[in-house]
Design a protein around this motif. Structure first.
Motif, PDB file in Angstrom:
ATOM      1  N   ILE A 637      28.499  47.923  21.138  1.00 32.31           N
ATOM      2  CA  ILE A 637      29.470  47.182  20.321  1.00 32.31           C
ATOM      3  C   ILE A 637      30.431  48.153  19.647  1.00 32.31           C
ATOM      4  CG2 ILE A 637      29.715  45.661  18.322  1.00 32.31           C
ATOM      5  CD1 ILE A 637      26.938  44.487  19.144  1.00 32.31           C
ATOM      6  N   ILE A 641      34.511  48.360  20.083  1.00 33.25           N
ATOM      7  CA  ILE A 641      35.442  48.186  18.959  1.00 33.25           C
ATOM      8  C   ILE A 641      36.336  49.414  18.820  1.00 33.25           C
ATOM      9  CG2 ILE A 641      35.593  47.919  16.446  1.00 33.25           C
ATOM     10  CD1 ILE A 641      33.094  46.212  16.582  1.00 33.25           C
ATOM     11  N   ALA A 644      38.926  49.194  21.426  1.00 34.50           N
ATOM     12  CA  ALA A 644      39.902  48.128  21.205  1.00 34.50           C
ATOM     13  C   ALA A 644      40.930  48.535  20.158  1.00 34.50           C
ATOM     14  CB  ALA A 644      39.189  46.847  20.786  1.00 34.50           C
ATOM     15  N   ASN A 645      40.556  49.463  19.297  1.00 31.57           N
ATOM     16  CA  ASN A 645      41.487  49.861  18.245  1.00 31.57           C
ATOM     17  C   ASN A 645      42.081  51.243  18.469  1.00 31.57           C
ATOM     18  OD1 ASN A 645      41.482  47.603  16.181  1.00 31.57           O
ATOM     19  ND2 ASN A 645      39.319  47.876  16.647  1.00 31.57           N
ATOM     20  N   HIS A 647      44.776  53.824  19.868  1.00 30.08           N
ATOM     21  CA  HIS A 647      46.170  53.847  20.299  1.00 30.08           C
ATOM     22  C   HIS A 647      46.312  54.973  21.315  1.00 30.08           C
ATOM     23  CE1 HIS A 647      46.986  51.056  17.123  1.00 30.08           C
ATOM     24  NE2 HIS A 647      46.332  51.846  16.294  1.00 30.08           N
TER      25      HIS A 647
END
Lengths: 673, 195
Positions: A637, A641, A644-645, A647
């Motif tokens: 998990i 995450i 997903a965050n 850049h």
């Protein structure tokens, strides 16, 4: 919530069921364990000696390039082919000598583990691995794309597949493997009759790899729908892409059933539920229905892309366009649909009654029709073609002969009363090996030889390829024709011992010899690879199009640059590269005139981290170590995450730099550099 | 064959991929529903749904979850209007409703287990706990995802990528609502019919 905890079995102590007693004791299992450990250590030492760790990490393990991921799939699949091939030889050896007063060298429990591992590994980690490898390598190129839809998810898929591979092989070192057959039917696979961790190893290696496959299915479907190059309408797609689309649609619909089935079996074994138990309101035939509702489509999942490979190989090597393109497309979709309507033919003996058996028997016969359409289309493609008798074509011809024989045997067994005689006999074993070895393995072998120069820049040695082909073909016939006969004589599958009065031994010995010849064939393939690498200068592919082929992947230099196409192509016809070649003067090239900057995904290690955490989760679930499961889950998990965050997950290549690289790639291919 | 200079817009890919994922989840629930249908009479001497279920509880759960779907829709309307605070507020309401649903469900489970009717009791109860529990697990995942998105919203605001992810979250949430409708009908309403 104390009530919850009390309902869980065996979750006691920090290490659950794990202890040193679980290490192997008898010489054969210890040999297996030592081979696995020794193999891993040797590879690690070689990499260290060659100082290749950094290269391996940067160029391969963290790569999001589908070509790199595809090669990793194929390498793992080939290693697993050797592992499961050794299992096959052990079985054939046992059956050749374990007769009458001799009991061979394998205990019956060990023999059961060996055939369970053989089937599981061959389907999930060899056939699936070769398939996903081929799709990763070929499909994006054929649709004129630089990448797949979700490059990061692609890496996760691979590492989940790899976590499954590690779990399955770890069972050789610590604990044992399932002895319940490759589909682990209950009640045998329930805790009561399989109390060791073997079935749990089976469940979790399949579950983890299966979720990887499901993600791949979503990924490749989206890729085909959304990322085709300009002008490539559906009916202009190469046949391999169509077959992948069919196969991935099946993945998306079938694999969730596997996920559920495996979970329910694990719940039964660990949390004391009664899904498939013999008592307590369970229904064991429900398991058999569920597993085959996934299992039969799975056969087509494996074989459709192999059919796609044959479609490309036959058209290219016959110098003709594929005969009956439209009927081929419809045949694929007919197979996709029908494959969900035949599952019950795996257990006509369940006793569902004449009507139900009749329906499934007829559906099974009907599914032979689209398959027949495909066979005839390939043969008509060859008809009056300028056939190049190279090894990919030979694999195809071997396939046609064997597959037709196996197919006829299959239609025979589709008749329920006949099936009652042949159910679980060696006739069945011979039938599905004929289908899967000739259909799936030969297909991907043809593909490997055919596309090898595209990704390495040099061709495979034809002489050893030829030896390999003949060894496989003759070995296969010797190994499996006796099994058809033995099946008629009443020999059931999975026998570790039989009486001398049956008169079966000579046939089992012939089958064993056949298996040995197949092993020589496999050795020939390794020799083929080694000699080809040795002579790579001589076998160099200087044109990028060694077969004078038809589809887009042959329009780029060999080996394919990491960006695939310097400029994404635009097509207006099927076989776009062939059409392009017809309109060009000899000697002209397809180098673009102008370049644009492109964007590609950066490498990331998060896929590997997710795979590692999934492995810990699986290991914890097998051995009942809750904290390890939690650790694995939290790891997964967190990694997702973080990703997903993130850049800056992509990088750009400027038009000038791309022009320079493209120019260099073309020159290197021609041998100037 | 020529070469094209246009760049494809890639915004559609994740949403299409997510639709396909939802289809796979549909098949997953379908398999569990089939399992339940096969096993729901197999009470093995234990209680049946008729004896066990409270329609009041199930109806409350249904209303809470349906309302959460509505507020989730309001949150998305606000998001498309670019109103960040409103979006966050509606997602917080959705979150609270989701947690309420989960508490109601777990209370029901706890009650059954206290009475000795756990998943170990019978094939019917195994199938019940697994089907309803899998839905609850999905709700938990959705709630966790909502927290992550709230944190992201607070930090970055309503960018294009954030809206896309919120869209997928809301698709997921509505999907779970639809699955619950089936659970309510097939498990609870059907269960209330005397055997």
């Amino acid at each position: 919530m104390i009530g919850f905890a009390g309902l869980i079995d065996g979750f006691a102590g920090l290490l659950g069921k794990l202890s040193l007693n679980q290490l192997p004791h008898n010489p054969i299992t210890a040999g297996g364990a030592l081979t696995v450990v020794g193999g891993v250590v040797t590879v690690a030492l070689v990499i260290t000696y060659l100082k290749r760790w950094k290269w391996l990490w940067k160029e391969w393990l963290t790569s999001l390039d589908p070509k790199r991921i595809g090669v990793m799939y194929i390498v793992v699949a080939i290693v697993m082919l050797v592992r499961a091939g050794i299992d096959a030889l052990m079985m054939r050896g046992q059956q050749a000598i374990s007769v009458g007063s001799s009991h061979g060298y394998l205990s019956s429990n060990h023999f059961q583990q060996v055939f369970s591992a053989h089937g599981t590994i061959m389907i999930f980690f060899v056939a699936m691995g070769l398939m996903f490898g081929a799709i990763n390598l070929i499909m994006p190129l054929q649709i004129g794309s630089r990448d797949v839809a979700f490059p990061f998810m692609n890496s996760i898929s691979f590492w989940l597949f790899f976590a499954g591979v590690v779990l399955v092989n770890l069972s050789l070192v610590i604990g044992d493997f399932s002895a319940a057959g490759w589909l682990a039917y209950p009640p045998l696979s329930e805790l009561r009759y399989s109390p060791t961790v073997g079935v749990d190893y089976w469940i979790w290696s399949l579950q983890i790899a299966g979720i990887g496959s499901l993600l791949s299915g979503i990924n490749f479907l989206t890729t085909i729908i959304k990322m085709r190059c300009k002008g490539m309408s559906l009916m202009k797609m190469p046949m391999f892409v169509w077959s992948v689309m069919g196969s991935m649609s099946l993945v998306v619909f079938a694999f969730p059933i596997l996920t559920v089935t495996l979970t329910l079996l694990y719940l039964d074994r660990t949390f004391g539920t009664h899904f498939f138990t013999a008592g307590g309101g369970g229904n064991m035939m429900m398991y058999v229905n569920l597993i085959w509702a996934w299992g039969h489509p799975e056969v087509y999942i494996l074989i459709l892309p192999a059919f796609g490979v044959f479609s490309e190989v036959v058209a290219s090597l016959s110098r003709k366009r594929l005969f009956g393109y439209t009927s081929m497309v419809w045949a694929i979709w007919a197979i996709v649909l029908l494959s969900f309507t035949v599952w019950l033919h795996h257990f006509f003996t369940m006793g569902a009654g004449a009507d139900v058996n009749g329906f499934f028997g007829i559906m099974t016969m009907i599914i032979a029709i689209p398959t027949g359409v495909k066979i005839f289309n390939w043969l008509f493609t060859m008809y009056r073609g300028k056939i190049l008798m190279a090894t990919p074509m030979k694999w195809f011809l071997g396939f046609v002969v064997l597959f037709t024989i196996g197919g006829v045997a299959g239609v025979l067994m589709a008749i329920p009363p006949v099936d009652f005689q042949l159910h679980n006999s060696l006739f069945l074993v011979a039938h599905f090996h004929t289908m899967i070895v000739s259909g799936v393995l030969f297909g991907y072998y043809a593909g490997i030889v055919y596309w090898f120069p595209k990704f390495t820049g040099f061709r495979l040695n034809e002489r050893f390829g030829n030896y390999a082909y003949w060894c496989w073909l003759i070995g296969f016939i010797l190994a499996f024709v006796p099994l058809y006969i033995l099946g008629f004589m009443g020999a059931t599958r999975r026998l570790d011992h039989y009486s001398a009065s049956t008169g079966w031994q000579p046939l089992f010995i012939v089958a064993g010899i056949g298996a040995g010849i197949i092993a020589i064939g496999l050795a020939m393939q390794f020799l083929q690879l080694i000699t080809s690498i040795r002579d790579r200068k001589k076998n160099r592919d200087t044109t990028g199009d060694p077969w004078n082929a038809r589809t887009l992947e042959w329009s780029v230099p060999s080996p394919v640059p990491f960006y695939n196409f310097a400029l994404t192509p635009e097509v207006d016809t099927r076989d776009a590269f062939w059409a392009f070649k017809q309109t060009q003067k000899a000697g002209s090239n397809n180098e673009p005139q102008t370049y644009e900057s492109i964007t590609l995904p950066k490498n990331t290690s998060i896929g590997l981290i997710v795979g590692t955490c999934a492995f810990f989760f699986g290991f914890g679930a097998v051995w009942h170590i809750p904290w390890l499961c939690v650790l694995g889950l939290v790891g997964i998990i967190t990694a997702i995450i973080v990703r997903a965050n993130q850049h800056n997950t992509e990088y750009h290549i400027s038009a000038e730099r791309l022009a320079q690289m493209d120019h260099d790639a073309r020159n290197a291919q021609r041998g100037y550099a | 064959m020529s070469t094209s200079t246009t760049v494809q817009a890639d915004d559609q890919k994740p949403v299409l991929g997510f639709w396909i994922y939802l289809m796979t989840d549909c098949v997953l629930f379908a398999s569990l529903f089939a399992t339940y249908a096969v096993l729901f009479r197999n009470t093995s001497g234990g209680p049946s749904g008729y004896q066990l279920f409270s329609l009041k509880n199930a109806l409350t759960e249904t209303l809470v979850l349906l309302t959460s779907s509505f507020t989730c829709g309001l949150a998305m309307l606000a998001a498309h209007k670019g109103k960040k605070r409103q979006t966050m507020a509606w997602f917080i309401v959705t979150f609270v409703l989701g947690v309420t649903f989960l508490i109601l469900e777990l209370t029901e489970f706890h009650h059954f287990i206290q009475m000795g009717d756990s998943w170990r009791r019978s094939g019917f109860l195994s199938a019940f706990f697994t089907l309803v529990g899998t839905h609850g697990l999905h709700i938990t995942v959705g709630l966790f995802w909502m927290l992550v998105m709230l944190w992201r919203l607070a930090r970055t605001g309503l960018g294009k990528a954030t809206i896309r992810r919120l869209t997928m979250l809301s698709m997921f949430w509505h999907f779970l609502d639809i699955v619950w409708i089936f659970i309510f009908t097939i498990v609870y309403l059907r269960g209330m019919i005397a055997p």
